[in-house]
Design a protein around this motif. Structure first.
Motif, short mmCIF file in Angstrom:
data_model
loop_
_atom_site.label_atom_id
_atom_site.label_comp_id
_atom_site.label_asym_id
_atom_site.label_seq_id
_atom_site.Cartn_x
_atom_site.Cartn_y
_atom_site.Cartn_z
N ILE A 1 -10.06 -3.79 -1.70
CA ILE A 1 -9.28 -4.61 -0.38
C ILE A 1 -9.36 -6.42 -0.95
O ILE A 1 -8.61 -7.49 -1.28
CB ILE A 1 -8.96 -4.16 0.63
CG1 ILE A 1 -8.47 -3.20 0.37
CG2 ILE A 1 -8.19 -5.37 1.47
CD1 ILE A 1 -6.92 -2.52 0.65
N ASN B 1 1.14 -1.14 0.35
CA ASN B 1 -0.13 0.08 -0.34
C ASN B 1 0.61 1.04 0.06
O ASN B 1 1.51 1.72 0.72
CB ASN B 1 -1.20 0.03 0.75
CG ASN B 1 -1.35 -1.21 1.39
OD1 ASN B 1 -2.49 -1.31 0.20
ND2 ASN B 1 -1.88 -1.89 2.11
N ASN C 1 -5.48 3.67 -6.96
CA ASN C 1 -6.99 2.45 -7.13
C ASN C 1 -7.75 2.85 -6.25
O ASN C 1 -8.77 2.96 -5.94
CB ASN C 1 -6.80 1.13 -6.14
CG ASN C 1 -7.88 0.20 -6.17
OD1 ASN C 1 -8.37 0.11 -7.11
ND2 ASN C 1 -7.33 -0.50 -5.22
N VAL C 2 -7.27 4.81 -5.58
CA VAL C 2 -7.77 5.14 -4.49
C VAL C 2 -8.67 6.54 -5.11
O VAL C 2 -8.47 6.99 -5.98
CB VAL C 2 -6.83 5.59 -3.35
CG1 VAL C 2 -7.56 6.50 -2.14
CG2 VAL C 2 -6.73 4.41 -2.52
N ARG D 1 -11.02 7.81 1.97
CA ARG D 1 -10.34 6.82 1.00
C ARG D 1 -11.02 4.79 0.15
O ARG D 1 -11.03 4.75 1.69
CB ARG D 1 -9.22 6.19 1.25
CG ARG D 1 -7.62 7.51 2.01
CD ARG D 1 -7.21 6.96 2.62
NE ARG D 1 -5.92 8.77 3.23
CZ ARG D 1 -4.92 8.09 2.89
NH1 ARG D 1 -3.75 7.46 2.70
NH2 ARG D 1 -3.76 9.35 4.14
N ASP D 2 -11.66 5.52 -0.55
CA ASP D 2 -12.55 4.51 -1.13
C ASP D 2 -11.58 3.31 -2.18
O ASP D 2 -11.21 4.69 -2.77
CB ASP D 2 -13.38 4.89 -1.48
CG ASP D 2 -14.57 3.28 -2.08
OD1 ASP D 2 -14.96 2.57 -1.14
OD2 ASP D 2 -14.59 3.44 -3.27
N CYS D 3 -11.11 2.21 -2.48
CA CYS D 3 -10.81 1.20 -3.81
C CYS D 3 -11.06 1.41 -4.36
O CYS D 3 -12.29 0.22 -3.85
CB CYS D 3 -10.01 0.03 -2.87
SG CYS D 3 -8.58 0.67 -1.61
N GLY E 1 -7.49 -5.02 -4.46
CA GLY E 1 -7.43 -4.09 -5.00
C GLY E 1 -6.19 -3.57 -4.15
O GLY E 1 -5.50 -4.17 -1.96
N ARG E 2 -5.03 -2.17 -3.88
CA ARG E 2 -4.24 -2.22 -3.13
C ARG E 2 -4.67 -0.36 -2.28
O ARG E 2 -5.27 0.27 -3.07
CB ARG E 2 -3.01 -2.10 -3.50
CG ARG E 2 -2.75 -3.41 -3.43
CD ARG E 2 -1.70 -4.17 -4.51
NE ARG E 2 -1.29 -3.00 -5.19
CZ ARG E 2 0.72 -2.35 -5.52
NH1 ARG E 2 1.28 -2.56 -5.06
NH2 ARG E 2 0.22 -2.01 -6.70
N TYR E 3 -3.54 0.34 -1.61
CA TYR E 3 -4.23 1.17 -1.02
C TYR E 3 -2.69 2.40 -1.90
O TYR E 3 -1.90 2.33 -1.66
CB TYR E 3 -4.55 1.73 -0.06
CG TYR E 3 -4.89 1.69 1.32
CD1 TYR E 3 -6.07 2.35 0.48
CD2 TYR E 3 -4.67 0.93 1.95
CE1 TYR E 3 -7.50 2.27 1.37
CE2 TYR E 3 -6.34 0.56 2.13
CZ TYR E 3 -7.31 1.72 2.48
OH TYR E 3 -9.24 1.36 2.65
#
Length: 129
Positions: A57, A22, A67-68, A51-53, A61-63
């Protein structure tokens, strides 16, 4: 001692988040918030966007800056771990507008990061021999 379902789910989520890379920096998050100017999904202006992916996750998904997106509390909790386009359709939000803006903002941020890396040699990757 039995833990609550909420505690178990929270522990599981923390474990998933810790297991992947992340690399979203505070500067990138600030740039994302400024570029979107509010909730990426509904446009609501919130003092503290979450913060929304885009790819949750729980679905791999990752931060990361890729992707955010900033989301208001309502959209973030409603989307949960749903796939973004299906969720946008169910909520009757403009899927095409979101996707176009997502691509445009991502391109601008990547270009800005590339320009910063070129102007600051310390930020550039080492040359390939």
């Amino acid at each position: 001692m039995a833990r609550s379902r909420k505690a178990r789910l929270g522990a599981r989520r923390r474990k998933r988040v810790a297991a992947v890379v992340n690399d979203l920096t505070d500067e990138q998050w600030s740039a994302l918030r400024e570029a979107w100017g509010g909730c990426a999904y509904c446009g609501a202006v919130d003092d503290l966007p979450q913060r929304d992916c885009v790819l949750p996750i729980s679905r791999g998904g990752r931060y990361t800056v890729d992707n955010v997106v900033p989301a208001c509390r309502s959209c973030n909790s409603s989307k949960c771990n749903d796939e973004v386009t299906g969720w946008l359709r169910r909520k009757r939000l403009d899927e095409q507008a979101f996707l176009r803006r997502y691509v445009d903002i991502r391109a601008v941020l990547v270009a800005a990061e590339s320009a910063a890396a070129v102007s600051d040699p310390a930020m550039s990757p080492p040359p390939v021999e």
